[in-house]
Design a protein around this motif. Structure first.
Motif, PDB file in Angstrom:
ATOM      1  N   ARG A 167       0.836  -1.202   0.000  1.00 42.21           N
ATOM      2  CA  ARG A 167       0.000   0.000   0.000  1.00 42.21           C
ATOM      3  C   ARG A 167       0.878   1.262   0.000  1.00 42.21           C
ATOM      4  O   ARG A 167       0.589   2.245  -0.689  1.00 42.21           O
ATOM      5  N   THR A 168       1.973   1.228   0.753  1.00 41.14           N
ATOM      6  CA  THR A 168       2.900   2.363   0.778  1.00 41.14           C
ATOM      7  C   THR A 168       3.570   2.548  -0.573  1.00 41.14           C
ATOM      8  O   THR A 168       3.741   3.680  -1.045  1.00 41.14           O
ATOM      9  N   VAL A 177       2.338   1.840  -3.494  1.00 43.56           N
ATOM     10  CA  VAL A 177       1.360   2.434  -4.409  1.00 43.56           C
ATOM     11  C   VAL A 177       1.198   3.918  -4.124  1.00 43.56           C
ATOM     12  O   VAL A 177       1.163   4.748  -5.040  1.00 43.56           O
ATOM     13  N   ARG A 178       1.116   4.273  -2.833  1.00 43.00           N
ATOM     14  CA  ARG A 178       0.938   5.687  -2.478  1.00 43.00           C
ATOM     15  C   ARG A 178       2.138   6.532  -2.908  1.00 43.00           C
ATOM     16  O   ARG A 178       1.987   7.680  -3.309  1.00 43.00           O
ATOM     17  N   GLU A 179       3.347   5.951  -2.805  1.00 39.43           N
ATOM     18  CA  GLU A 179       4.558   6.708  -3.101  1.00 39.43           C
ATOM     19  C   GLU A 179       4.964   6.623  -4.568  1.00 39.43           C
ATOM     20  O   GLU A 179       6.021   7.129  -4.947  1.00 39.43           O
ATOM     21  N   SER A 193      -3.594   9.006 -10.612  1.00 38.44           N
ATOM     22  CA  SER A 193      -4.262   9.041  -9.310  1.00 38.44           C
ATOM     23  C   SER A 193      -5.490   8.138  -9.280  1.00 38.44           C
ATOM     24  O   SER A 193      -5.764   7.496  -8.267  1.00 38.44           O
ATOM     25  N   LYS A 247      -4.287   4.650  -8.964  1.00 37.31           N
ATOM     26  CA  LYS A 247      -3.749   4.480  -7.615  1.00 37.31           C
ATOM     27  C   LYS A 247      -4.881   4.240  -6.621  1.00 37.31           C
ATOM     28  O   LYS A 247      -4.786   3.372  -5.751  1.00 37.31           O
ATOM     29  N   HIS A 248      -5.951   5.005  -6.765  1.00 36.02           N
ATOM     30  CA  HIS A 248      -7.105   4.833  -5.885  1.00 36.02           C
ATOM     31  C   HIS A 248      -7.706   3.442  -6.047  1.00 36.02           C
ATOM     32  O   HIS A 248      -8.073   2.794  -5.055  1.00 36.02           O
ATOM     33  N   LEU A 290      -5.404   0.832  -4.327  1.00 35.26           N
ATOM     34  CA  LEU A 290      -5.548   0.886  -2.869  1.00 35.26           C
ATOM     35  C   LEU A 290      -6.878   0.309  -2.433  1.00 35.26           C
ATOM     36  O   LEU A 290      -6.969  -0.364  -1.392  1.00 35.26           O
ATOM     37  N   ASP A 350      -7.760  -2.755   0.123  1.00 39.30           N
ATOM     38  CA  ASP A 350      -8.630  -2.542   1.276  1.00 39.30           C
ATOM     39  C   ASP A 350      -9.757  -3.558   1.356  1.00 39.30           C
ATOM     40  O   ASP A 350     -10.419  -3.655   2.393  1.00 39.30           O
TER      41      ASP A 350
END
Length: 422
Positions: free
Chosen positions: A178-179, A181-183, A190, A193-194, A197, A201
């Motif tokens: 998850r980190t 993907v965020r970074e 975006s 990316k959402h 994630l 989840d």
């Protein structure tokens, strides 16, 4: 050495410093390579990546080769620098040693360590890939010495219970992924990316988090008169509807509205036609994880399920669309949801929120951080905070949110006004 011109000695020293910088940058570059990108490049038949990956399969040998070469070069450079300093100050050997120590340390630190290692850390592939064939050749040439050094070093590591044959695996945990993907920044759009994630989840969420609660389920009650049922069939905005007798726990099946024309135009009795067109109900335990239920929907070729608790009572419904919306966001085909959202912004900056709205949906819509580890609905969150069911409008403060209960009915909060505390 006294007969060799100083210009030649300085040239050799400069060459040794370059070699030292090569080994230093190679070490940092090889160790800084992104293992996942390296594997991708290997699959793409990238020659430099293939050589680097081959060397990294046995990191102890690679590090032994680099350190052996680097130390040999550094010791030779240090000895040569001492000779040069003695040639420059033959009458004052103490000054020669002092100046040599200071200058040589600065030169090695700047040109052979700091600069090349910083460059390699910033652009590891540009350093590691060209250096890989050279290091492979040196590894073959220095193999006997490297083998001896590694054998001694590995024996020392085993004394402190370090198994060099089982290094730490490169696998990532869910949180680490998850980190990543965020970074990822601009490398992943975006929206994508959402979605990634949201997929991660799914394992933390259950059917209970997204189901349509029983009080909001729209279905066909066979105990209603035929005119009511006909009007419901004509005006429904849903593709699939549960069919039951009297109350939802007495479910008969699930009707697909595309089948309505079959019995309406063929002279069937309405109730008999509905029952014949129904598909047997599909039940889902309320605590089923979303990623598991997504697979179950696919396996059983179903799109809607009735959510039941541990006692077998129906608590609501869940559809395939509900799960997909958790990944890609809300669909625009849900007319009912579009015409009556749970959040109603007010001119004074407050929000009127329906008590049946899900806390997660409210957080997502407004960027809030209402607690989601307890009740799923906004009404349930208010009741849990108060620790009683209010029978008249009251006010409360939850974290940074001021909540004023506006409407109460049927033992639940129907509407509440929320203002952000300053």
């Amino acid at each position: 050495m006294n007969d060799v011109p100083l210009s030649v000695l300085f040239s050799i020293l400069g060459l040794l410093i370059i070699f030292s910088g090569f080994f230093s940058s190679s070490e940092t570059g090889m160790m800084s390579l992104n293992r996942y990108r390296l594997r991708h490049l290997v699959k793409s038949k990238h020659r430099g990546a293939e050589r680097a990956a081959s060397l990294l399969e046995k990191p102890d040998r690679l590090i032994g080769t680099i350190l052996t070469g680097n130390n040999l070069v550094n010791f030779a450079a240090a000895a040569l620098a001492t000779i040069i300093s003695q040639r420059l100050w033959p009458d004052n050997p103490d000054l020669a040693v002092f100046v040599n120590t200071i200058l040589f340390t600065l030169v090695v630190l700047i040109f052979a360590e700091l600069t090349p290692k910083t460059l390699a850390a910033i652009a590891p592939e540009k350093i590691a890939f060209p250096a890989a064939p050279i290091l492979a050749g040196l590894q073959w040439m220095l193999y006997p010495f490297v083998w001896l050094v590694n054998t001694i070093a590995n024996a020392l590591l085993r004394l402190i219970r370090v198994d060099v044959n089982n290094p730490t695996p490169d696998s990532l945990s869910t949180e680490e992924l998850r980190t990543v993907v965020r970074e990822a920044g601009v490398m992943i759009p975006s929206r994508h990316k959402h979605m990634l994630l949201s997929i991660l989840d799914l394992e933390k969420m259950t059917i209970n988090d997204i189901m349509v609660p029983r009080s909001d389920v729209v279905g066909i009650d066979l105990d209603d008169d035929e005119d009511t049922i006909l009007e419901q069939l004509r005006s429904t905005e849903h593709t699939r509807m549960p069919v039951y007798r009297g109350e939802l726990n007495q479910v008969v099946g699930v009707l697909h509205t595309r089948n309505v024309s079959r019995f309406l135009n063929n002279g069937h009795k309405l109730r008999d036609g509905i029952i014949e067109s129904c598909r047997e109900p599909y039940f889902i335990p309320e605590n089923t994880p979303l990623h598991t239920q997504l697979f179950n929907f696919q396996k059983n070729q179903r799109r809607i399920g009735l959510v039941v608790d541990e006692y077998g009572d129906i608590q609501g419904i869940c559809t395939l669309e509900d799960i997909l919306e958790e990944i890609v966001g809300e669909f625009t085909t849900d007319v009912a949801a579009a015409s009556s959202p749970d959040v109603h912004p007010q001119a004074d900056g407050s929000y009127l929120i329906d008590g049946t709205g899900f806390v997660r949906d409210i957080n997502r819509a407004l960027g809030w951080e209402l607690p989601t580890d307890g009740p799923k609905t906004f009404s349930g969150l208010i009741v849990e905070t108060l620790e009683f069911i209010p029978d008249s409008p009251v006010c409360l403060k939850l974290q940074n949110y001021r909540i004023e209960i506006v409407d109460i009915a049927d033992n639940m909060v129907r509407t509440a006004r929320v203002t952000l505390a300053r």
